[in-house]
Scaffold this motif. Structure first.
Motif, PDB file in Angstrom:
ATOM      1  N   THR A  84     -24.717 -12.848 -18.987  1.00  0.00           N
ATOM      2  CA  THR A  84     -23.587 -11.817 -19.065  1.00  0.00           C
ATOM      3  C   THR A  84     -22.546 -11.935 -17.786  1.00  0.00           C
ATOM      4  OG1 THR A  84     -24.542 -10.373 -20.670  1.00  0.00           O
ATOM      5  CG2 THR A  84     -22.842  -9.296 -19.744  1.00  0.00           C
ATOM      6  N   ILE A  85     -23.156 -12.137 -16.135  1.00  0.00           N
ATOM      7  CA  ILE A  85     -22.517 -12.348 -15.881  1.00  0.00           C
ATOM      8  C   ILE A  85     -22.182 -13.162 -15.459  1.00  0.00           C
ATOM      9  CG2 ILE A  85     -22.978 -12.573 -12.510  1.00  0.00           C
ATOM     10  CD1 ILE A  85     -25.526 -10.684 -13.509  1.00  0.00           C
ATOM     11  N   GLY A  86     -23.067 -14.556 -16.147  1.00  0.00           N
ATOM     12  CA  GLY A  86     -22.043 -16.068 -15.514  1.00  0.00           C
ATOM     13  C   GLY A  86     -20.863 -16.301 -16.881  1.00  0.00           C
ATOM     14  N   LEU A  87     -20.971 -15.766 -17.869  1.00  0.00           N
ATOM     15  CA  LEU A  87     -19.731 -15.335 -18.636  1.00  0.00           C
ATOM     16  C   LEU A  87     -18.540 -14.979 -17.912  1.00  0.00           C
ATOM     17  CD1 LEU A  87     -21.621 -14.510 -22.117  1.00  0.00           C
ATOM     18  CD2 LEU A  87     -20.281 -17.017 -21.646  1.00  0.00           C
ATOM     19  N   ILE A  88     -19.253 -14.183 -17.119  1.00  0.00           N
ATOM     20  CA  ILE A  88     -17.616 -12.705 -16.899  1.00  0.00           C
ATOM     21  C   ILE A  88     -17.259 -13.862 -15.550  1.00  0.00           C
ATOM     22  CG2 ILE A  88     -17.593 -10.847 -15.066  1.00  0.00           C
ATOM     23  CD1 ILE A  88     -19.111  -9.341 -16.510  1.00  0.00           C
ATOM     24  N   VAL A 188     -26.144 -16.282 -25.172  1.00  0.00           N
ATOM     25  CA  VAL A 188     -24.957 -17.017 -24.892  1.00  0.00           C
ATOM     26  C   VAL A 188     -24.680 -17.726 -26.141  1.00  0.00           C
ATOM     27  CG1 VAL A 188     -24.148 -18.706 -23.241  1.00  0.00           C
ATOM     28  CG2 VAL A 188     -25.554 -17.391 -22.034  1.00  0.00           C
ATOM     29  N   ALA A 189     -25.373 -18.152 -26.767  1.00  0.00           N
ATOM     30  CA  ALA A 189     -25.373 -19.145 -27.975  1.00  0.00           C
ATOM     31  C   ALA A 189     -24.062 -18.318 -29.084  1.00  0.00           C
ATOM     32  CB  ALA A 189     -26.743 -19.115 -28.702  1.00  0.00           C
ATOM     33  N   LEU A 190     -24.754 -16.300 -28.901  1.00  0.00           N
ATOM     34  CA  LEU A 190     -23.868 -16.023 -29.993  1.00  0.00           C
ATOM     35  C   LEU A 190     -23.034 -15.251 -29.082  1.00  0.00           C
ATOM     36  CD1 LEU A 190     -25.515 -12.843 -31.814  1.00  0.00           C
ATOM     37  CD2 LEU A 190     -23.569 -12.179 -30.547  1.00  0.00           C
TER      38      LEU A 190
END
Length: 314
Positions: A84-88, A188-190
């Motif tokens: 989640t942190i990486g996607l943000i 992350v895949a979802l």
């Protein structure tokens, strides 16, 4: 005449048995043995055990036989929601790059099936010269994912920077819970499959719209969370209420937002969530990978169909 018997030889240091030494450090005396392999160990090479001490090698081999804890649906447990942190971080980085690059950056990376790109500086356009064209139909397949990491610029109606802030708020709220159940890679895949699903439906039904935003991926997290909660029987965020709220928002915002991106992301999230939640425990990782690949294949087929319906602009 008595003869005196010779006195026995005095014990010498050279006749004493050598002191035991650590099996890893030959220069260190040690009288402590490993309770498992019974080798002598010095203070640096032993660890406290339930009974006595164990050497570091026995401790290491014991840990190798311990099965690592897994999340409810097979992912690795982590101390923080790194996915989640990486996607943000990626979304914020994309937004900063978008601000620095301006309209040219948006023209290049936003989701677009096929269209004429508006000039970066409208006042400099003479009104006669042809404008550049672009889109997935021109071979720019990367737009299917890059557009999901861009958002409305600060001065752009109707939301400006609030567009990014709202999506990141929901990504943080939903992503942490979904990641806690799935682990980093599956979450992350979802997310990425949901982003691609939103782009694919946009390509089918709104191919000439230049769209940006992580909303499709966020809708996918809502769908995935609902499926996981129903499967697990644990729903701390209120999945039914969330689903109703997001569907109502999709309808209300259809006039100024990409309803195709929202709906496509939701459908892809439901499909990916079901693939992850209902895979049998035996060979779960393999089955999940196969099912997620099937979801990706459906998205790819829909994208190809969408492109085949478009006639590239010369």
């Amino acid at each position: 005449m008595d003869h005196a018997q010779p006195a026995p030889d005095s014990p010498s240091t050279g006749d004493r048995p050598p002191a035991p030494v650590c099996f890893r450090h030959a220069g260190r005396e040690s009288y402590v043995r490993c309770s498992r392999c019974e080798r002598h160990v010095c203070p640096d090479c032993r660890r406290e055990a339930a009974v006595g001490y164990q050497c570091v090698e026995c401790v290491k081999s014991g840990h190798q036989g311990v099965r690592r804890a897994r999340t409810a649906f097979g992912g690795r447990i982590t101390s923080r929601p790194y996915g989640t942190i990486g996607l943000i971080v990626l979304n914020v980085a994309g937004y900063l790059a978008e601000i620095a690059g301006g309209q040219d950056f948006v023209n290049r990376f936003a989701m677009l099936g096929l269209g004429v790109l508006r000039p970066a500086d409208p006042e400099s356009w003479d009104g006669v010269s042809p404008l550049p064209v672009g889109g997935v139909a021109h071979g720019e397949w990367y737009r299917l994912i890059t557009g999901s990491f861009l958002h409305l610029q600060p001065t752009e109606a109707p939301f400006g920077v609030a567009h990014l802030l709202m999506n990141m708020y929901w990504l943080w709220m939903l992503g942490r819970v979904v990641e806690d159940r799935l682990g980093v890679l599956r979450m992350v895949a979802l997310y990425l499959l949901s982003a691609l699903g939103g782009s694919a439906l946009t390509l089918l039904f709104a191919p000439h719209a230049l769209t940006v935003g992580a909303s499709g991926a966020v809708f996918g997290l809502v769908g995935g969370y609902r499926v996981l909660s129903r499967r697990q029987g644990y729903d701390p965020l209120g999945g039914d209420q969330l689903m109703v709220f997001f569907i109502v928002w999709m309808v209300v915002s259809a006039g100024f937002a990409s309803w195709t991106g929202h709906l496509g992301g939701l459908l892809a999230g439901l499909a990916a969530g079901a693939a992850l939640a209902y895979a049998p425990r035996e060979q779960r990782g393999t089955v999940q990978a196969i099912l997620l690949t099937a979801v990706l294949t459906l998205i790819a087929v829909a994208s190809v169909i969408g492109v085949d319906r478009l006639v590239p602009i010369s």
